[in-house]
Design an enzyme around this catalytic site. Structure first.
Site: not given
Lengths: 282, 282
Positions: A189, A40
């Site tokens: 994630s 990210h």
């Protein structure tokens, strides 16, 4: 370390953005589901390069999870996320509640055709409709100049790009390469779900992709055999199931044919965790 | 009589609009399928009241017609339409070719839920998805301040309003009342299909709606009986079939219940021509 504005409502977010927009500033949006990692961060860095202000959204979108998927256990860690966004110099975090995106009476969804019906679309039939709808909403709420997506979700990038073109959404889509751990595992994630043994095995996904990419370069005629072998190797190594391991046209995601731009994509299970990855071949 | 700009391409249309937008002018869009009549003219008049410039689009959208519907014979008369738009003082006609709206590879569609599954949605299952998608595209291509729709297509207005709200489209929807011939028949491009005998019968639709509205005001308990009788009367008068004749919640289109805002809607066939109409009850 810069100041991070937090907006929970669309109207609050828009008020902040209006100030920048009135100053003629360029705005980039990085849509995420939080649990931010260096993948990210790379998207936000790219946003900072191409825009004056970066907005990150965090929204764990329920409509892109199937009934038996991991919505409930999907990692949520907004405090850590906010600290990371401060450090990297993101300007605004848009972290809306469910009601901001799906108010009472909400009943619209965006569906795409062929591009959503292969690979992920086969195993997660509601996924791309959920993604397309929430991304369209975020793009229309934020109206950024740029929106940035990670190549880790390659098919998603193609779906979003197709939707943006099809619906004449006035935004430029940029993509950033997948960020990997030193052993090759793509950051995700969902890696947080892996136990030590699974984590040890996980990089074999990338090795399988590399092997196929090599074959594609040196002897595409032998591709099917090598793909079959790579699947067997993954299962033998301890992967529980392989949803797909395929060479595809990089933009349409149709099965690859000689001369097509190629992308190699995989989705496989380690225990209860489903991992996806992909690489190009240039 | 004013000058009418004709734009066939999205880019050409946008260049003209940019000039007005840079001057801070307000722009209204009136989306149509052409074969303009005084109902359309009323929409344009409304646009002129609320905006500085009015854009009319003419596009006979194939995706909102079913395979056995009247796409091929739908009236096309662009020269007459252009003359009318000049006279009324419309500023720009956007009359795109198919490729401007649905280029090669187009595969996105917008679907709504409950509101599209009743009334028209039952008899024309692809209609509202086609309408929602093309209206979203027109709104996103033109990005008007206002878009104007006729109450003649009441359910369509509610579908478009729901979509605009659901997708956070930044446009205000205005509606204009149905324009009628002196005998009560709602103006419609499809009235051109009627032969003399059918044209003579057609106003009975409006009479049926009026009778039900009267009953609703005076004795809602007797509503079902009156609706049933109105259907029989229409069939007896020469209507071939009644797709629906219903009292509904005016916004959700769910079956009407005491206390709901009411709208009475009808679709019925005269020979090969399907007519729709609706009225409120205030």
């Amino acid at each position: 370390m810069s100041h991070l504005i937090l907006a929970r409502s669309r109207n609050d977010m828009r008020q902040h953005l209006k100030i920048w927009r009135d100053q003629g500033k360029k705005i980039a949006l990085v849509p995420t589901m939080g649990a931010l990692h260096n993948g990210h961060i790379a998207l936000i860095e790219l946003g900072k390069q191409y825009a004056d202000h970066v907005v990150t959204s965090i929204f764990v979108n329920p409509t892109q999870f199937g009934p038996n998927e991991d919505l409930a256990r999907y990692p949520r860690q907004e405090d850590e996320d906010r600290a990371k966004l401060c450090t990297i110099g993101c300007d605004l975090l848009y972290a809306p509640n469910l009601e901001e995106l799906y108010p009472q009476g909400f009943q619209t969804r965006i569906e795409l055709g062929a591009i959503t019906q292969r690979l992920e679309g086969v195993f997660r039939p509601h996924f791309f409709s959920g993604v397309a709808t929430v991304v369209a909403k975020l793009l229309l709420q934020v109206t950024p100049d740029l929106a940035i997506f990670g190549e880790k979700d390659w098919q998603q990038v193609q779906v979003v790009s197709t939707m943006v073109k099809d619906l004449d959404l006035d935004v430029t889509i940029l993509t950033a390469p997948t960020v990997r751990d030193p052993d090759g595992l793509a950051l995700s994630s969902r890696n947080a779900y892996l136990n030590a043994e699974e984590r040890r095995l996980a990089p074999k996904l990338k090795s399988a992709l590399d092997k196929i990419a090599h074959q594609l370069k040196t002897n595409p005629a032998g591709l099917d055999f090598i793909v079959g072998q790579a699947k067997q190797d993954l299962l033998a190594a301890g992967f529980r199931e392989i949803d797909y391991l395929e060479v595809c046209h990089s933009l349409t995601l149709e099965p690859w044919q000689l001369g097509d731009p190629a992308r190699i994509l995989v989705a496989a299970w380690l225990g209860q965790t489903r991992l996806i990855d992909n690489i190009g071949t240039s």
